[in-house]
Enzyme design. Sequence first.
Site, PDB file in Angstrom:
ATOM      1  N   LYS B  16       0.851  -1.189   0.000  1.00 57.24           N
ATOM      2  CA  LYS B  16       0.000   0.000   0.000  1.00 57.24           C
ATOM      3  C   LYS B  16       0.885   1.236   0.000  1.00 57.24           C
ATOM      4  O   LYS B  16       1.739   1.386   0.873  1.00 57.24           O
ATOM      5  CB  LYS B  16      -0.909  -0.012   1.231  1.00 57.24           C
ATOM      6  CG  LYS B  16      -1.940  -1.127   1.171  1.00 57.24           C
ATOM      7  CD  LYS B  16      -2.856  -1.126   2.382  1.00 57.24           C
ATOM      8  CE  LYS B  16      -3.872  -2.267   2.251  1.00 57.24           C
ATOM      9  NZ  LYS B  16      -4.687  -2.427   3.453  1.00 57.24           N
ATOM     10  N   CYS B  80      -4.248  -8.694 -16.533  1.00 60.93           N
ATOM     11  CA  CYS B  80      -3.133  -8.944 -15.607  1.00 60.93           C
ATOM     12  C   CYS B  80      -1.834  -9.224 -16.339  1.00 60.93           C
ATOM     13  O   CYS B  80      -0.773  -9.220 -15.731  1.00 60.93           O
ATOM     14  CB  CYS B  80      -3.461 -10.105 -14.683  1.00 60.93           C
ATOM     15  SG  CYS B  80      -4.931  -9.813 -13.709  1.00 60.93           S
TER      16      CYS B  80
END
Lengths: 132, 380
Positions: B16, B80
Amino acid sequence: MTKVDEAEAPEKVVNYVIEDGKVRLRASKCPTCGGVFQPPRSICPADGSSPLDDILLASEGTVYTFTVVRQSTPEFKTPYILVYVDFPEQVRVLMPYDGEEPPPIGSQVDIVMGSGPRVENGEPVSIPHARL
Amino acid sequence: MEEVYVLGIGMTPFGKHPDKTAADLGAEAVNLALADAGVSRQDIEAAWVGHVYQGMAMGQRALYAAGLSGIPIDNVENACSSGSTAIWDAAMALRAGAYDIVLALGVEHLTNLFRGAFAPDPSDVEAQIGLTMPGIYAMRAQRYMVQYGVTSEQIAQIAVKNKKNAAMNPLSHFKKPVTLEEVMQGRLIADPLHLHECAPVSDGAAAVVMVSKAKLHQLGSSRAIKLAGTALKSGRTEVGLADMTVEDLTWRTAQTAYEQSGVGPGDIDFAEVHDCFSIAEALRVEGMGLVPHGEYVARVGKGEMDINGSFPVNASGGLLGKGHPLGATGVAQVVELVKQLRGEAGERQIQNAKVGVAHCRGGKAQGVEGTACTVNILVA
C-alpha cells in the site's frame, strides 16, 4: 463528458422465453461449425459464420461446478450460489442457484425463474436460476 | 532472429502506497532499472508501459516523472498480463532490429481505487449475473477437488508456501508467514477459497531495460540474462463443454516459448507463475506441462515446490505473497527470474538456477477460455 451506464438490466440481457411454463434460454447455433453460444450472437465467435440459427436450450441441465460467493461487488447481495450448468445442446452457462446449500457436481437441475442475487432499486432482480 | 537480453531490473516495494501516485512508483522502478543496467535515460530509444486501471497515458506520466520524454511510448493494456505484454512488445521490437535498447515498465496504483473482490467487465452477462474473479477460480477449484481427489486443505498449502517465500522478499506486500490453520480459519471469499488464498490489491511498479545482442557486446555487461523465449497468446472461443481444470491457453503459450528457446519442460529449473488464487498456481504449472494434470497439489504438500525443493515455484512469494499490482505483476516476475539467475536473490536464492520460466495470465472475458497469457523463458 457524461459516463454512460453500459450495464443493461440483467432481465434484458439474460435472453430467455417461457414456453408451456418452462424457462428456456435463447442461444445461437452455428450452421458451419455446430458451436452453440449463449447469450445469442449474430456472428459465430469460433469461425466468423453468419447468420446463425436461433435455438432454445432445454429447461434442464447438469451442474458442472459451483461456488458460494461471499464477497462481491456492491450490486449483489451476498452470500449467493453460482453454478455452471451443462445443457444437452453442448453449451455451458453460468446461472444463480435457487437453494440453501450448493448442489453436488453432477446434479440434474431445472431452469426456473428466481430472484437475485443482483439488487436494483432495493429489489432483487428476477432472472433464470438453476434449481434441484 | 536477434537475441534479446535483460540488462537491468528495478522494482518498488509492492503493497500500500497511499502517499505516492502511480507515476511516482513508475519513475522509481525506471530509475532503479537504469541504475542497475548502468545506462543513462538518454540511451533509451523506446518504452512500453503496461497498466490496467491507471487511465489515459499512464506511461507518459510515469516516464515524465523519471525525466524521460520525446521517445516512442506505447501504453499496453492486456489485463493482468499487461506488464508481461509490454516485455513481449519490447522484445519484438528488438528482434525486428528497430531498436537496440528499450524499456518495459509495469505500473499500478490500486489501493486508492478498489477494495474487495474484482469482477469481470460489467458489460459481460456473467458479471451481471454475479461472477467475480474469486468465484471463477473457486468453481475451477471445486472441479479440481472432485476430479483429482484433493482437499481444500491441500490446495491451501500453496498459500502457506508462497507467504513463507514472501517473508524472505524485502519487496513483498506480505512479510509474515501463515500456518495452514490460519489459512483455513480465514474468511471464505468464494468456497473453497479463503482470504489468504486470494492475491491482495496492491500498488507497485517494476521495470526492465532490454537490449539487443549487439548492444550488449558494445556495453560489455556481465550481468545480463538472455530472454531465450517470449510468447503471447489469447484464449480461444469456448465451444462445447471443456475441462475447466485444463488451461489450453497456458499450454499453447508455453509451447511457443519452448519452441523459440529450444528449452523444454524438462530443462526448466524453477518458475514464477500467475497465482492470483491458490488453485491458479496448480492450473498454470500443470498447464505448461511441467507437472502432470492433477498431481501438482499433492507435490506441494511434499515440499517439492519449496525454494529448496526439486522444482521451486514462486520463490518471490508469488502474487499471493509478494502482491498483485496488476500491470506491474508480469514485469516483477521477470525481475525475480533475473535476480535468481544472477544469484542475487539473497535469503530466497534457488541453488544452481540456470533456466527459469515466468507465466502470466489474467483477466476474464466471456466466451473465451482466457484473455491474455505470456510465457517468458530466461537462461543464465
